[in-house]
Enzyme design. Structure first.
Site, PDB file in Angstrom:
ATOM      1  N   HIS A   1       0.721  -1.988   0.006  1.00 38.77           N
ATOM      2  CA  HIS A   1      -0.277   0.134   0.012  1.00 38.77           C
ATOM      3  C   HIS A   1       0.682   1.300   0.018  1.00 38.77           C
ATOM      4  O   HIS A   1       1.993   1.275   0.751  1.00 38.77           O
ATOM      5  CB  HIS A   1      -0.599  -0.091   1.477  1.00 38.77           C
ATOM      6  CG  HIS A   1      -2.042   1.713   1.631  1.00 38.77           C
ATOM      7  ND1 HIS A   1      -1.630   2.092   1.894  1.00 38.77           N
ATOM      8  CD2 HIS A   1      -3.603   0.750   0.920  1.00 38.77           C
ATOM      9  CE1 HIS A   1      -2.485   2.915   1.728  1.00 38.77           C
ATOM     10  NE2 HIS A   1      -3.721   2.226   1.003  1.00 38.77           N
TER      11      HIS A   1
ATOM     12  N   THR B   1       1.295   3.547   2.243  1.00 36.19           N
ATOM     13  CA  THR B   1       1.778   4.213   2.598  1.00 36.19           C
ATOM     14  C   THR B   1       2.856   2.976   3.743  1.00 36.19           C
ATOM     15  O   THR B   1       3.512   3.276   4.915  1.00 36.19           O
ATOM     16  CB  THR B   1       0.653   4.166   4.220  1.00 36.19           C
ATOM     17  OG1 THR B   1       0.431   2.233   4.439  1.00 36.19           O
ATOM     18  CG2 THR B   1      -0.826   4.913   3.994  1.00 36.19           C
ATOM     19  N   LYS B   2       3.313   2.270   2.727  1.00 35.78           N
ATOM     20  CA  LYS B   2       4.308   0.974   3.523  1.00 35.78           C
ATOM     21  C   LYS B   2       5.371   1.734   2.458  1.00 35.78           C
ATOM     22  O   LYS B   2       5.849   2.775   1.517  1.00 35.78           O
ATOM     23  CB  LYS B   2       4.174  -0.354   2.551  1.00 35.78           C
ATOM     24  CG  LYS B   2       3.135  -1.091   3.100  1.00 35.78           C
ATOM     25  CD  LYS B   2       3.024  -0.702   5.055  1.00 35.78           C
ATOM     26  CE  LYS B   2       1.793  -1.414   5.390  1.00 35.78           C
ATOM     27  NZ  LYS B   2       0.136  -0.937   5.178  1.00 35.78           N
ATOM     28  N   ASN B   3       6.776   1.037   3.211  1.00 36.77           N
ATOM     29  CA  ASN B   3       8.353   1.154   3.069  1.00 36.77           C
ATOM     30  C   ASN B   3       7.970   1.715   1.328  1.00 36.77           C
ATOM     31  O   ASN B   3       9.101   2.554   0.390  1.00 36.77           O
ATOM     32  CB  ASN B   3       8.910   1.061   3.302  1.00 36.77           C
ATOM     33  CG  ASN B   3       9.967   0.897   4.680  1.00 36.77           C
ATOM     34  OD1 ASN B   3       8.287   1.597   5.376  1.00 36.77           O
ATOM     35  ND2 ASN B   3      10.363   0.997   5.100  1.00 36.77           N
TER      36      ASN B   3
END
EC number: 2.6.1.59
Length: 373
Positions: free
Chosen positions: A178, A180-182
Site C-alpha cells: 500500500h 503508506t508502506k516502505n
C-alpha cells in the site's frame, strides 16, 4: 502542510508501466511479476512468493490455505489493522484477541499460551511498525500445540528477528505494498510461503480455484476448476510499479532509517517526562516504517495533534482496539486488554517519508519539543 505520508517514486515506475503496456501483457504473472517473485524468493529464501492485489488478499489466501472451519479459533493482537482479523472471520473463525506488550504495541507473547484451547488453529502476530514480535515463544507454542503461525508482515519489509527476515518465520506471511508502506505500488501485496506443503494449493487458490499455473508450466494438458479460490493476482501494471521500487529498496530503506534515527536522537529528552518513544528489543531491528510517540494521556495526544496541525504538520493516530469495535465487541469474551486501549488512546505517529527534508523534520522536532516545554 507537511503530510503524514507521501508516496515515493524512484523514477522508473512510469517507464516500466509503459514497457508492460507495449509488451501486451497487462494481466497478472507477466515478466514484471516474475521479477518481483524472484526478488523475494532470492532475498528472503522463500519456497514461493506470490504477488496479490493487496496485503488483505494475501491474508485471505492464508486463511483459505489453513482450511479453517466455523468455530475454529485464531489468536491475534487487538491493536492491529482490521484486515488482520477480517481475513479469518470471513472463513467463520472465532478471533481470540491478546493484549499488547507494555513495552511496545506488539502482542504480549507471554499472554498467548493461556488463550490456547482445543479449537485453536493459528497464531497471527503483526510486526507493528516493522519491529519484530518476540517470535521464538510463539513458534514454540505452535510446535507444541500443532498450530500454524501466519505473520502479518504488512509493515515489515526489511525487518529482522534475531538475524532472520520478518516474513520467513511462520508457515505463511503477508506483506503489503500500500502507498503508506516502505516499498509501495499504490496497492498490492504478497503471500510468502515458507512451508512447501502450501505451494501447490496456494497457486490454485490464487487462480480462481483452477490449476492454470500448472497448465502454463506444461504440467497438465488443460486447466480446470479443482478447488475453492478467487482472483488474487495483481495486474502487470502494479507489478511493474513495484519492480521499480524493489530496484531502489536499499536507498529507500537507508533514507527512512536515517529519518527514524534522527527523530529518536532529537526527541530522547521526552522520555524523562514520561512520554513513550519506540522500544526496539535486542532481538529486533528498525526498518524505518514509522515513528511514534506514546503520550501520557488521550487529552495530551489530542492537544499535541491540534498544536501540530496549527503549525502545518499532519500527525495521525490509528487502530481502535478490535476487541471493542462495534462489529466484534459482542463476540469478545469480555477480557480487559488495557495496553491495547492505552496505545489506541495515546499513540501518535509523526510524518516519515523518503522526501521529508531535514529542514521539515527539524521543524517537526522543534514543534514537538516546544509543545512539551
Amino acid at each position: 502542510m507537511i503530510p503524514y505520508n507521501k508516496p515515493y517514486l524512484s523514477g522508473s515506475e512510469t517507464a516500466y508501466i509503459e514497457q508492460a503496456v507495449r509488451a501486451g501483457h497487462l494481466s497478472g504473472d507477466g515478466e514484471f511479476s516474475r521479477r518481483c517473485h524472484r526478488y523475494f524468493e532470492q532475498h528472503y529464501g522463500l519456497h514461493r512468493a506470490l504477488l496479490t492485489h493487496s496485503g488483505t488478499a494475501a491474508l485471505e489466501m492464508a486463511a483459505l490455505l489453513l482450511e479453517l472451519q466455523p468455530g475454529d479459533e485464531v489468536i491475534m493482537p487487538s491493536f492491529t489493522f482490521v484486515t488482520t482479523a477480517t481475513a479469518f472471520v470471513l472463513r467463520g473463525a472465532r478471533v481470540v484477541f491478546v493484549d499488547s506488550s507494555p513495552l511496545n504495541p506488539n502482542l504480549d507473547a507471554a499472554a498467548v499460551e493461556g488463550l490456547i484451547t482445543p479449537r485453536t488453529r493459528a497464531i497471527v502476530p503483526i510486526h507493528y511498525g516493522g519491529v519484530a514480535c518476540d517470535m521464538d515463544p510463539l513458534l514454540a507454542l505452535a510446535r507444541q500445540h500443532q498450530l500454524a503461525v501466519v505473520e502479518d508482515a504488512a509493515p515489515a519489509f526489511d525487518g529482522y528477528y534475531r538475524g532472520r527476515r520478518l516474513g520467513t518465520l511462520g508457515a505463511l506471511a503477508a506483506f503489503s505494498f500500500h502507498e503508506t508502506k516502505n516499498i509501495q505500488a499504490g496497492e498490492g501485496g504478497l503471500l510468502a510461503i515458507n512451508d512447501p506443503g502450501y505451494v501447490r494449493r496456494a497457486e490454485i487458490i490464487r487462480e480462481k480455484g483452477t490449476d492454470r499455473s500448472a497448465f502454463f508450466r506444461g504440467e497438465v494438458a488443460r486447466y480446470q476448476w479443482v478447488d475453492v479460490g478467487s482472483s488474487y493476482l495483481p495486474s502487470e501494471l502494479t507489478a511493474a510499479f513495484l519492480w521499480a521500487q524493489l530496484e531502489n529498496a536499499e536507498a529507500i530503506q537507508a533514507r527512512r532509517c536515517a529519518l527514524w534515527r534522527r527523530y529518536t536522537e532529537a526527541l530522547q529528552p521526552l522520555a524523562a517526562l514520561g512520554v513513550g518513544l519506540p522500544f526496539i528489543p535486542d532481538y529486533a531491528t528498525v526498518n524505518g516504517h514509522l515513528f511514534y510517540l506514546v503520550c501520557r494521556s488521550a487529552q495530551e495526544r489530542t492537544a499535541l495533534l491540534a498544536r501540530l496541525r496549527e503549525r502545518g504538520i499532519l500527525a495521525v493516530f490509528h487502530y481502535q482496539p478490535l476487541h471493542s469495535s462495534p462489529f466484534y465487541a459482542p463476540h469478545h469474551d469480555g477480557r480487559a486488554l488495557p495496553w491495547a486501549a492505552h496505545y489506541a488512546d495515546c499513540l501518535l505517529r509523526l510524518p516519515l517519508f523518503v522526501e521529508l527534508s531535514e529542514e521539515q523534520q527539524q521543524y517537526i522536532i522543534d514543534a514537538v519539543l516546544a509543545f512539551y516545554r
